[in-house]
Design an enzyme around this catalytic site. Structure first.
Site, PDB file in Angstrom:
ATOM      1  N   SER A 153      98.475  14.663  26.854  1.00  0.00           N
ATOM      2  CA  SER A 153      98.060  15.586  25.801  1.00  0.00           C
ATOM      3  C   SER A 153      99.264  16.387  25.300  1.00  0.00           C
ATOM      4  O   SER A 153     100.234  15.803  24.807  1.00  0.00           O
ATOM      5  CB  SER A 153      96.931  16.488  26.310  1.00  0.00           C
ATOM      6  OG  SER A 153      96.337  17.212  25.267  1.00  0.00           O
ATOM      7  N   ASP A 251      88.629   9.942  21.131  1.00  0.00           N
ATOM      8  CA  ASP A 251      89.566  11.056  21.130  1.00  0.00           C
ATOM      9  C   ASP A 251      89.994  11.315  19.691  1.00  0.00           C
ATOM     10  O   ASP A 251      90.439  10.390  18.999  1.00  0.00           O
ATOM     11  CB  ASP A 251      90.781  10.703  21.986  1.00  0.00           C
ATOM     12  CG  ASP A 251      91.822  11.815  22.073  1.00  0.00           C
ATOM     13  OD1 ASP A 251      91.613  12.890  21.487  1.00  0.00           O
ATOM     14  OD2 ASP A 251      92.852  11.593  22.744  1.00  0.00           O
ATOM     15  N   HIS A 281      89.381  12.134  25.443  1.00  0.00           N
ATOM     16  CA  HIS A 281      90.621  12.876  25.663  1.00  0.00           C
ATOM     17  C   HIS A 281      90.579  13.540  27.043  1.00  0.00           C
ATOM     18  O   HIS A 281      89.576  14.131  27.440  1.00  0.00           O
ATOM     19  CB  HIS A 281      90.791  13.953  24.586  1.00  0.00           C
ATOM     20  CG  HIS A 281      92.114  14.631  24.638  1.00  0.00           C
ATOM     21  ND1 HIS A 281      93.241  14.119  24.050  1.00  0.00           N
ATOM     22  CD2 HIS A 281      92.505  15.797  25.224  1.00  0.00           C
ATOM     23  CE1 HIS A 281      94.256  14.920  24.269  1.00  0.00           C
ATOM     24  NE2 HIS A 281      93.843  15.953  24.989  1.00  0.00           N
TER      25      HIS A 281
END
Length: 315
Positions: A153, A251, A281
């Protein structure tokens, strides 16, 4: 493919966003409360806390040695958390799994968080630790062959930016970059990537939350179009390290990660783009206990060993 049923169960328990202002301190405390005790974590040969002395200052690191050996590849890991969450503890299990599967000595970076340290504070810490790891290679048992960087991320943002910054500085020791569902475009436009619309709601990370989540990092006045803020904005991607880009089907950030991988390939960089169907995600951090998602660590090991790099990229 629909969302994995085990992920769906967890998502069904999450409260709907209420639009209230984010409270970093409270959110960090909530994360910390879910960290398992040390005796319940994956055992390794050694796990040691240390301090890396860098031009950005002293940076706490945690060093994971998977097994006793004469030398190791090094993997420097940057945890995720939208630049204001996450810690050495919240992502300890990710670092342990990376060490176990790759056989590398993993150095997890406790970089400064926003809003206390907005851009470029965390990035400078991450870059400084990579340079420190190379300088301390002898004491770390580095084999001199693999010096990889990885992040999930926002940690993937840092990994991509560190790779670019190192290239521009003439520091050519980084051999691999691993980007787990990276955030690469902080210049948010819901219509720029189809996944922003397709996965806007109901999958944990919601498109409407991206701007407020990342606002803390940008409070310094950082320009979202700057390539060290949004690595996808970099014009010339040639000469960067070989890349593994792992994305999740459900995501909002899926398409920017895959586009970045294709652009790396077009620039002559060896790239593997791997989409995990049924995943959302954060699945590497939150759902790696599911066997098909734990495979991301095994795929990382294959990549570092040269088995996963292919001559093309997923269209």
């Amino acid at each position: 493919m629909t969302i994995h049923p085990e992920i769906a169960k967890v998502l069904s328990t999450l409260p709907a966003p209420d639009g209230a202002p984010l409270d970093p301190a409270a959110m960090r405390a909530g994360e910390a409360a879910h960290v398992p005790p040390a005796d319940q974590r994956l055992p390794l040969h050694a796990v040691d806390d240390a301090t890396a002395v860098t031009p950005a200052g002293e940076v706490p690191v945690r060093i994971y040695t998977p097994a006793e050996a004469e030398s190791y590849g090094l993997l420097v890991y940057f945890h995720g958390g939208a630049f204001f969450l996450g810690s050495l503890d919240t992502h300890d299990h990710v670092a342990r799994s990376l060490a176990k599967e790759t056989g590398c000595k993993v150095i997890s970076v406790g970089y400064r968080l926003a809003p206390e340290a907005a851009f470029p504070g965390g990035l400078e810490d991450c870059y400084g630790v990579v340079r420190w790891a190379a300088e301390q290679g002898r004491s770390l048992g580095w084999d001199g062959r693999i010096l990889a960087i990885a992040g999930d991320s926002s940690g993937g943002t840092f990994a991509a930016a560190v790779a670019a910054k190192a290239h521009d500085d003439g520091f050519d020791r980084i051999t691999h970059q691993i980007l787990f569902y990276p955030s690469l475009d902080l210049d948010f436009d819901e219509d720029r990537y189809p996944s922003m619309r397709e996965n806007a709601e109901g999958y944990g990370l919601e498109t409407a939350g991206l701007r407020p989540f990342n606002a803390f990092y940008l409070e310094s006045g950082a320009e979202p179009t700057h390539p060290l803020v949004s690595p996808i904005k970099r014009n010339d991607l040639s000469g960067l390290p070989a890349a593994l880009v792992i994305t999740a089907e459900h995501d909002p950030l899926r398409d920017e990660g895959e586009l970045y991988g294709r652009r790396l390939y077009e620039a002559g960089v060896a790239v593997t783009i791997s989409r995990y169907d049924g995943a959302n995600h954060g699945f590497v951090q939150n759902f790696s206990w599911i066997p098909e998602f734990y495979r991301a660590f095994e795929e990382t090991a294959d990549f570092l060993n040269g088995a996963a790099v292919n001559p093309g990229a997923r269209p």
